[in-house]
Every structure is written in structure tokens, then in C-alpha cells.
Design a protein around this motif. Structure first.
Motif, PDB file in Angstrom:
ATOM      1  N   UNK A 137       0.786  -1.233   0.000  1.00  0.00           N
ATOM      2  CA  UNK A 137       0.000   0.000   0.000  1.00  0.00           C
ATOM      3  C   UNK A 137       0.822   1.289   0.000  1.00  0.00           C
ATOM      4  N   UNK A 138       2.087   1.227   0.383  1.00  0.00           N
ATOM      5  CA  UNK A 138       2.872   2.462   0.497  1.00  0.00           C
ATOM      6  C   UNK A 138       2.955   3.218  -0.823  1.00  0.00           C
ATOM      7  N   UNK A 139       2.999   2.504  -1.938  1.00  0.00           N
ATOM      8  CA  UNK A 139       3.146   3.159  -3.236  1.00  0.00           C
ATOM      9  C   UNK A 139       1.881   3.852  -3.712  1.00  0.00           C
ATOM     10  N   UNK A 140       0.777   3.719  -2.959  1.00  0.00           N
ATOM     11  CA  UNK A 140      -0.425   4.472  -3.326  1.00  0.00           C
ATOM     12  C   UNK A 140      -0.150   5.970  -3.274  1.00  0.00           C
ATOM     13  N   UNK A 141       0.739   6.369  -2.364  1.00  0.00           N
ATOM     14  CA  UNK A 141       1.184   7.758  -2.260  1.00  0.00           C
ATOM     15  C   UNK A 141       2.696   7.774  -2.450  1.00  0.00           C
ATOM     16  N   UNK A 142       3.147   8.535  -3.416  1.00  0.00           N
ATOM     17  CA  UNK A 142       4.579   8.650  -3.679  1.00  0.00           C
ATOM     18  C   UNK A 142       5.001  10.116  -3.543  1.00  0.00           C
TER      19      UNK A 142
ATOM     20  N   UNK B 114       3.829  15.148  -2.049  1.00  0.00           N
ATOM     21  CA  UNK B 114       3.171  13.850  -1.912  1.00  0.00           C
ATOM     22  C   UNK B 114       1.992  13.821  -2.881  1.00  0.00           C
ATOM     23  N   UNK B 115       1.951  12.783  -3.717  1.00  0.00           N
ATOM     24  CA  UNK B 115       0.941  12.733  -4.784  1.00  0.00           C
ATOM     25  C   UNK B 115       0.499  11.288  -5.014  1.00  0.00           C
ATOM     26  N   UNK B 116      -0.482  11.150  -5.873  1.00  0.00           N
ATOM     27  CA  UNK B 116      -0.947   9.825  -6.303  1.00  0.00           C
ATOM     28  C   UNK B 116       0.195   9.020  -6.901  1.00  0.00           C
TER      29      UNK B 116
END
Length: 284
Positions: A169-174, A209-211
Motif C-alpha cells: 500500500x505504500x506506493x499508493x502515495x509517492x 506527496x501525490x498519487x
């Protein structure tokens, strides 16, 4: 539209709005033919300031470690909160290089997450998550560093994304480098020393911080190659790219500059973001 004689303030406001619209179009038209642009006044905005230290034995960049080759660097000033001169002014001053090369580029040369800008013991990703997420939950025993969850008002999509730390789930926000590091390399950073590259790689001015999926879609694209799907955010996005490129003395391509000017046509008074170096005031 017919305006009643009993409402002169409304008529005056309408005339002022029309003049502003015509002025904005004229500014962009003049810019595109290389004649000049007008300055803008920024709306109030604040952003964290930071100092730097190193966590891995790399050189420790400071606020003065940015390159001094930015146009007008000798007469520019740091941007106070709530003040600014517009993105179009800075955009017009950017040097054009239509033969950029990425030869020798390696992402690790920018030391992303290698320096601790605010001396709090946290890496850059967690610092930006803490800055940009709402209702962030911090993992106990990590000196208030590691973000476990939170809500992101994603500027690129205009949607709200729930962030949960985890393998799946961490890569949902990069964390996006607004001016991509490969683009920075090809537009001037290849000639810098490590300290300057580390500074850019970890500067909050260049980080959002973005999608995750949209960050992946953007990849290394510049403004001519990718813009956020959220049209309402494009002026702010382009102004931040201009602010980074002006502050660090980076170049643009002709296509990139035209794309930036096209976006700013709809917001000719768009300010540079706080943390940017400002163009010198116009004489007189």
C-alpha cells in the motif's frame, strides 16, 4: 449584459475584470514573442523552512548551497511568506537549451532521502508525508518520524487518497520531484557538485506527496510532456516547476517553455512558491 445605472460599482468591477483578462492575454502573447512580461503579486502562503544535515557521510548541503548561476542571482532575494513576483517573469528569464542530454544520469547522484533537512532524524519521504498528509498517524518509538497512515488531498488528481504504510500500500502515495531529477540533470545539474545535487534531491520546494499511479505516469516528463489531470492545479504546478528551475539556474526547452506559458496564460498573476529565488524588481 445590461448594467443598471443604479449599480455603478458592479459595472466598474466588470470593466476591471475585463481589463485584467485582456491584460493577461497580452502578457502571455508578449512573452511568447520574446518581448517581455509583467510582474505579479503573490497570495499569502507558508511553507516549512529547513536546515540540513547528513545521515550517511555525504556532504551536508545548506540553504546557501544552491548554484549561483540562476539568472539575476546577484540581485535576487529570498521569497518572504505572502510576497512574490510572478512565475511569468521568472519563466521569461530561464535560458533555453534545445539539446539536453541525460548521458551519465543516475538517480542516486541526487541523494534522495540521504539528507535530513530539518535535523529531526527523519528521512525526506517521511518529512514530506508529515507535511502533506492530513490526520497523519506516526509510528511510536520512531522519534515522531515514520508515518503509518493519513489522508492525502492529492493535487494531481483532485481526489482524496487514504495512505497506509505497508508493502502493498505504500506506493499508493509517492513523493514526486516536481522537476524530475532526470530533467534536472539534463538541464544543468550534470555539471554540479554533489552537495548541490543532494540539495535539489531533498529540497521541499521540489517535492510533493501525490498519487502513486500519476507519479508513475508522469515519470521524467517536463511540462511539455505531462501535466496533472487536475486542471485546477496546473497553474500552481507549473509555477512550482518554474520556481525550482529559476532558483537552481536550470534550463528549459522551447517546447517546455511554450507549454508553461500556455498554462500561465490562464493565471498571469500566478506567484512563485515560497522558497523560490525571486527575479530582481523591475527598474523604476
Amino acid at each position: 449584459m445590461t448594467v443598471r445605472a443604479s449599480a455603478p460599482p458592479a459595472a466598474a468591477a466588470g470593466r476591471r475584470a475585463a481589463r485584467r483578462g485582456r491584460a493577461g492575454a497580452l502578457v502571455v502573447a508578449l512573452f511568447l514573442v520574446g518581448i517581455g512580461v509583467a510582474a505579479a503579486t503573490a497570495a499569502p502562503h507558508t511553507e516549512p523552512t529547513a536546515t540540513t544535515t547528513t545521515r550517511t557521510g555525504m556532504p551536508s548541503p545548506t540553504a546557501t548551497d544552491r548554484p549561483s548561476t540562476a539568472p539575476g542571482a546577484d540581485s535576487s532575494t529570498a521569497l518572504p511568506a505572502g510576497q512574490g513576483r510572478g512565475a511569468l517573469v521568472a519563466l521569461a528569464a530561464l535560458r533555453v537549451n534545445d539539446s539536453p542530454t541525460r548521458a551519465g544520469y543516475q538517480r542516486d547522484l541526487f541523494g534522495y532521502r540521504a539528507v535530513d533537512l530539518d535535523r529531526n532524524g527523519c528521512d525526506t519521504r517521511n518529512d514530506i508525508l508529515r507535511r502533506d498528509l492530513h490526520d497523519a498517524v506516526i509510528k511510536p518509538g520512531t522519534h515522531d518520524c515514520v508515518v503509518l497512515s493519513g489522508m492525502l488531498a492529492d493535487p494531481y488528481s483532485g481526489t482524496t487518497i487514504a495512505f497506509t504504510r505497508g508493502t502493498r500500500t505504500s506506493d499508493d502515495v509517492q513523493i514526486d520531484h516536481v522537476v524530475a531529477l532526470a530533467d534536472a540533470w539534463s538541464s544543468g545539474a550534470a555539471a554540479w557538485d554533489p552537495a548541490n545535487r543532494f540539495r535539489l534531491g531533498n529540497d521541499p520546494l521540489n517535492l510533493l506527496a501525490v498519487s502513486g499511479p500519476l507519479n508513475t505516469q508522469k515519470s521524467d516528463g517536463d511540462a511539455a510532456q505531462w501535466l496533472p489531470p487536475n486542471v485546477a492545479y496546473r497553474c500552481t504546478y507549473v509555477a512550482r516547476q518554474v520556481g525550482v528551475k529559476y532558483t537552481y539556474g536550470l534550463t528549459v526547452t522551447t517546447a517546455e517553455r511554450r507549454a508553461m506559458a500556455g498554462v500561465l496564460a490562464g493565471c498571469p498573476d500566478q506567484p512563485l512558491p515560497p522558497g523560490s529565488t525571486l527575479p530582481a524588481p523591475a527598474a523604476g
